[in-house]
Enzyme design. Sequence first.
Site: not given
Lengths: 219, 219, 216, 216
Positions: B48-49
């Site tokens: 997840s960025e």
Amino acid sequence: MSKEIVRNAIAARVAKELRPGSLVNLGIGMPTLVAKHVDDSQGILFQSENGMIGVSADLPDKDHLDNDITNAGGQPVCAVPEVSFFDSALSFAIIRGGHVDASVLGALEVDQYGNLANWIIPGKAVPGMGGAMDLVMGARTVIVAMEHCDKRGNPKVLSKCTLPLTASYVVNLIVTEKAVIRVTQDGLILEEVAKGLSVEEVQACTDAPLAVTDNLKHF
Amino acid sequence: MSKEIVRNAIAARVAKELRPGSLVNLGIGMPTLVAKHVDDSQGILFQSENGMIGVSADLPDKDHLDNDITNAGGQPVCAVPEVSFFDSALSFAIIRGGHVDASVLGALEVDQYGNLANWIIPGKAVPGMGGAMDLVMGARTVIVAMEHCDKRGNPKVLSKCTLPLTASYVVNLIVTEKAVIRVTQDGLILEEVAKGLSVEEVQACTDAPLAVTDNLKHF
Amino acid sequence: MQLKPTITVEDAASKVSSGMTVMIGGFMAVGSPLKIIDALVQSNTDDLHVVCNDSGFADQGCGKLISNRQVSKLTASHVGLNPETGVQMNAGTLAVNLVPQGTLIEQIRSAGAGLGGVLTQTGLGTVVEEGKQKVQCAGLEYLLEMPIAADVALIKASIVDLAGNCIFKKTTKNFNPVMATAATTVIVETDSIVEVGEIEADSFMLPGTFIDYIVV
Amino acid sequence: MQLKPTITVEDAASKVSSGMTVMIGGFMAVGSPLKIIDALVQSNTDDLHVVCNDSGFADQGCGKLISNRQVSKLTASHVGLNPETGVQMNAGTLAVNLVPQGTLIEQIRSAGAGLGGVLTQTGLGTVVEEGKQKVQCAGLEYLLEMPIAADVALIKASIVDLAGNCIFKKTTKNFNPVMATAATTVIVETDSIVEVGEIEADSFMLPGTFIDYIVV
């Protein structure tokens, strides 16, 4: 003066330049001695470019050596309580990003423009620049701490550096056992001379022209 | 097919593209569903960025919510045991440095050159590109997961994108409820069509010309 | 010992003046300094240039500053979950500079790390190119993305010791540690403050040297 | 669960082939993968391009590879404490590329982070300029420093879990975590290996995703 007295005299004088609460990087060799002359109450922290803020002036006790706490020479050192450790990317972000208030390092030559040569003597051993080029470009104040003349008695404060440069226009202050010299846009200003020395004696062993401050002090 | 069935059919087909042991970033919306269709034994990790590798497909239990574990939408998520957390600098080093094996994301338009438009409709709301431009440039494989046509039934796989681009020449594979289309230097290759659909029916709702693979499959 | 001053949220807000560039940590309000933002909303400060990953929600995170019309310019990667940002942008009262998220964090890091900028391919062939210098290097084309610095960074840490060393739990890290390197004045809001030495040095994620003030 | 293979030092050394570019973590041999280096010294591998902060000592750290004449090119910031490096350099059998330390770590980071390079003022007006592109930006001049990547990175961690998550104690961090981002194959040597979950995620300093093999 013995070598040791000279080195400590220089280190003690440099110590007075460091501001309370500041972050300081001390180069290898004589600059390391500066830490011994700084009062703990000043809250000054010393960075080591291998990844540490909070190098202590104390030498490690052989019986309680932590080989994971080292300086840029790879030698074990002690840490202050508020120490922090980080990788080389953050270490040089600290150095190059202007977060180091003062970089104190030795020199082979400094000139009247604030040019610095301290990393190579062509034809002799080539140690490499290590972090020196980064430190002098990034630190807010660059203080050269060195003996006034080389082993043969030749001046190290020159009109123009002859050795390959570490960086151009970066030195702010030169502290030797003979003098404290500020580098300004108008050239070198002699601010202090060692007790027992005259301005003329300092100039005689300095290649670069020295202007004398109105407020000359002895140290 | 109901919306939910369509979305899960697309997600399930995308899941088959993911290699065991790979690192995958799932965009918001439908791509998130892909995680549900991946077998745990594959050792696939989801990034997840906002700073996490190891987002779990499980939804968090309301009674054991950790508000410090969130996805890129700011919603609490669960973590797998080997989870790691990091700051945005490292997160995008992972994304832009080619360390993400596959980026799965939605699209407004894709064209035969692999151009992607998925971040803005001029004159309408401007959400911003978030990490999408970085993901499609940096991930080793870019998979677009989307419904084949827009709400009005117009094709989304175009000869040439009309909306502002997210990036040029980046899409590798397009997965819709109707077809699996590979983007090659020679244009789009239709590799699979949904059961019950003919090649002609897929081409009829696709603006870009589709070449058909010799080895066409149904899914 | 080098200790950092502990101040109130009101003192923290007062370090931000109208017209300043202010970085605010957090990602969709997760890991944002919510108490300082609230204090800033209570102040008269306006005409701020806010640099933030996103504009949060209209009633949460730095979105509150936008709703309260204290922001004249916003640099962010995402504004979609705060409709108020779009409204003010379309009305021409808020200038929004949209930046790819990876570019934004590198621009902030560049300022903190003393770089003149970085070369990236993110944004090539898109509107992100506009007005930017392109550099050819090793046969490839790149955008030159320049540093972004701030007057003040407002960050949030989970735990801080009195020397300013910070821990950011789990996904609350996001932009916080990097923003702390790129501003003249850095204020950290924290859930928990501890004595120096209470937590071992290696547990901290940001050296205290970057911190100017601590708000509990 | 995604676990990383545990291999022997000999297996690790065999992943390095003659002619490869190899990054070796450590700073004056502190935080260097000493066991893998020893195994590499026992191998016939040569013509290596070693990228390392320094060349260690003649009998310690990556200096051993130089003493054993397995290195044809060295990229480092400091070689002064290993006289053998100077000897081979002057004899013309070892090409030495000296790089400012801050530039070196940024070049490695650039490769790992997918940047085309960074702009820096370090080295301006010195021999470091030679052969490098200069970029004007915001009225200032910078050197463009390009990425440095490697075929293999050999790093050292204090503790690793079976998923490859790494802890580097105190000053053993140095170049290790960044090198792990910049090589095709990354092998970590460790003092201690633990099960996944035995240590909480936030204690780790490098995500396991960068690790290919673990050597105990």
